[in-house]
Write an enzyme that holds these catalytic residues in place. Structure first.
Site, short mmCIF file in Angstrom:
data_model
loop_
_atom_site.label_atom_id
_atom_site.label_comp_id
_atom_site.label_asym_id
_atom_site.label_seq_id
_atom_site.Cartn_x
_atom_site.Cartn_y
_atom_site.Cartn_z
CG ASP A 145 -2.04 -0.92 1.22
OD1 ASP A 145 -2.28 -1.55 0.18
OD2 ASP A 145 -2.72 -1.03 2.26
NE ARG A 195 -4.28 -1.55 -4.30
CZ ARG A 195 -3.95 -1.85 -3.02
NH1 ARG A 195 -3.70 -0.89 -2.15
NH2 ARG A 195 -3.86 -3.10 -2.64
P1 FDA Z 1 -14.24 9.30 -5.04
O1 FDA Z 1 -13.80 9.53 -3.65
O2 FDA Z 1 -14.39 10.48 -5.94
O3 FDA Z 1 -15.59 8.48 -4.99
C1 FDA Z 1 -16.35 8.17 -6.14
C2 FDA Z 1 -17.67 7.57 -5.68
O4 FDA Z 1 -17.43 6.34 -5.00
C3 FDA Z 1 -18.39 8.44 -4.64
O5 FDA Z 1 -19.20 9.40 -5.26
C4 FDA Z 1 -19.18 7.40 -3.87
O6 FDA Z 1 -20.33 7.01 -4.60
C5 FDA Z 1 -18.24 6.24 -3.85
N1 FDA Z 1 -17.37 6.22 -2.65
C6 FDA Z 1 -16.04 6.48 -2.59
N2 FDA Z 1 -15.57 6.31 -1.35
C7 FDA Z 1 -16.63 5.96 -0.58
C8 FDA Z 1 -16.78 5.64 0.80
N3 FDA Z 1 -15.77 5.65 1.64
N4 FDA Z 1 -18.03 5.32 1.24
C9 FDA Z 1 -19.09 5.28 0.39
N5 FDA Z 1 -18.99 5.57 -0.92
C10 FDA Z 1 -17.79 5.91 -1.41
N6 FDA Z 1 -5.44 5.15 -0.85
C11 FDA Z 1 -4.15 5.38 -0.50
O7 FDA Z 1 -3.80 6.53 -0.22
N7 FDA Z 1 -3.26 4.34 -0.46
C12 FDA Z 1 -3.60 3.07 -0.79
O8 FDA Z 1 -2.76 2.17 -0.75
C13 FDA Z 1 -4.96 2.83 -1.17
N8 FDA Z 1 -5.38 1.58 -1.50
C14 FDA Z 1 -6.65 1.41 -2.02
C15 FDA Z 1 -7.04 0.16 -2.49
C16 FDA Z 1 -8.27 0.02 -3.11
C17 FDA Z 1 -8.67 -1.32 -3.64
C18 FDA Z 1 -9.15 1.14 -3.25
C19 FDA Z 1 -10.46 1.02 -3.93
C20 FDA Z 1 -8.78 2.35 -2.72
C21 FDA Z 1 -7.54 2.51 -2.10
N9 FDA Z 1 -7.17 3.72 -1.56
C22 FDA Z 1 -5.86 3.92 -1.18
C23 FDA Z 1 -8.19 4.78 -1.32
C24 FDA Z 1 -8.28 5.76 -2.48
O9 FDA Z 1 -7.13 6.54 -2.52
C25 FDA Z 1 -9.50 6.67 -2.33
O10 FDA Z 1 -9.41 7.39 -1.14
C26 FDA Z 1 -10.83 5.95 -2.36
O11 FDA Z 1 -10.83 4.89 -3.26
C27 FDA Z 1 -11.96 6.91 -2.80
O12 FDA Z 1 -11.70 7.41 -4.08
P2 FDA Z 1 -12.52 7.02 -5.40
O13 FDA Z 1 -11.52 6.80 -6.48
O14 FDA Z 1 -13.42 5.89 -5.14
O15 FDA Z 1 -13.26 8.32 -5.83
#
Ligand code: FDA
Length: 319
Positions: A145, A195
């Site tokens: 991560d 990732r």
């Molecule tokens: P965004 O935050 O814009 O969300 C898009 C949509 O997804 C929202 O409108 C909502 O519908 C839904 N959504 C997103 N988060 C939600 C929540 N918590 N609850 C409910 N709905 C939600 N970060 C990091 O700094 N280091 C890492 O190693 C990782 N590893 C990692 C692994 C995996 C498999 C994922 C999916 C994510 C990570 N992250 C991470 C977290 C990542 O950086 C980020 O904070 C979250 O994925 C939210 O960003 P989105 O890309 O989903 O977009």
């Protein structure tokens, strides 16, 4: 503003004690965290595998303060890997590790006799090596991560070292960091498992884009770099627009479904996990477990204001 306050709260010991000892928080936490024990995590992994999904298991814990905790983390991961092999799930389930749970942030200045590497980084590399050595005999892989920006250089150095012996180790890039496009170009080599996520920590403007549009544009630029390379992109987002762009780029670059994967968090948009899997994509669900859930949970709250309202109501409402 709310996001920033919640991310600051993720480091507050007082709030942590309050939330951790509030039994009403448990139901909300359970949406994002599989449980406290490895058996809880393996149970959830088995259910998800039954739905045609793959999984990355993360033992919660970060920023350890002594080497005893590092040893404990390594032992816990090795036991998890052994249990994975026993359950026959290893083909579908890999593990994710945080280097700060392996000692990356332990104090100690860089030393010449250690090639100019700080004590914490050396300890974390050694611990990560032990976990990576155990993974192939369990039949699976490891992804490292990415944490806050102060750890990025050390994490990428550690990833490089690990890959010399274990080329299958996955790395993570955070699109919100201004440096990431350059890092992405360097990591986009043949077979490199990367990732790509937006980034989940509280970062200053000097290192990270503050506006959502800029983060999304950075994500798209990195996605294009990965998709047009021979790397293996692991597209970690729940953002419908970015998912659609990734699908279009996969078609444009003639990538088969086995040549990239989508990744999403346990408890976030589960219907989308299933939709993508049913349409033939590989989908990996990141499933955290363990007692040290507070900082992870607060980052999940910070990502979506609606989660906060729901959580606060659950703290004050007895039903
Ligand atoms: P965004 O935050 O814009 O969300 C898009 C949509 O997804 C929202 O409108 C909502 O519908 C839904 N959504 C997103 N988060 C939600 C929540 N918590 N609850 C409910 N709905 C939600 N970060 C990091 O700094 N280091 C890492 O190693 C990782 N590893 C990692 C692994 C995996 C498999 C994922 C999916 C994510 C990570 N992250 C991470 C977290 C990542 O950086 C980020 O904070 C979250 O994925 C939210 O960003 P989105 O890309 O989903 O977009």
């Amino acid at each position: 503003m709310l996001r920033s306050s919640l991310l600051a709260a993720s480091r507050s010991a007082t709030l942590r004690r309050f939330v951790e000892h509030n039994p009403l928080a448990a139901a909300v936490v359970a949406r994002f965290v599989a449980g406290t024990e490895p058996t809880d995590a393996l149970g959830v992994a088995g259910e998800l595998a039954g739905q045609g999904l793959t999984v990355s298991l993360d033992r919660l814990g970060e920023s350890v303060t002594d080497t005893g905790e590092v040893r404990e983390t390594v032992t816990a991961y090795r036991e998890l890997l052994a249990a994975l092999a026993d359950t026959g799930l290893a083909g579908n389930v890999e593990i994710s590790v945080k280097l700060s749970a392996l000692g990356l942030c332990l104090p100690g200045r860089p030393r010449q006799e250690h090639g100019g590497i700080a004590d914490g980084e050396r300890i974390a590399l050694d611990a990560a090596r032990q976990i990576c050595r155990a993974a192939p005999s369990a039949g699976t892989t490891v992804t490292v991560d990415m944490e806050d920006h102060t750890t990025v250089d050390a994490t990428l150095r550690t990833l490089r070292e690990l890959r010399a012996d274990f080329p299958w180790v996955g790395g993570v890039l955070q699109a919100y960091l201004r440096r990431t496009e350059t890092d992405c170009a360097e990591l986009a080599t043949a077979g490199s498992r990367v990732r790509l996520c937006k980034g989940a920590y509280r970062e200053p403007d000097s290192v990270a884009f503050g506006r959502k549009t800029d983060v999304d544009l950075s994500y798209i630029r990195c996605l294009k770099t990965l998709m047009s390379s021979k790397a293996y992109p692991m597209i970690a987002t729940h953002d419908p627009r970015l998912i659609a762009i990734a699908e279009a780029l996969a078609v444009e670059h003639g990538r088969a479904p086995s040549e990239y994967e989508f990744q999403m968090l346990h408890g976030v948009r589960p219907e989308e996990h299933r939709r993508l899997a049913e349409s033939g994509h590989t989908v990996r669900v990141y499933v955290p477990y363990g007692r040290d859930w507070y900082p992870y949970f607060m980052r999940r709250l910070a990502e979506r204001p609606a989660n906060v309202g729901f959580f606060l109501r659950s703290l004050v409402t007895r039903s």
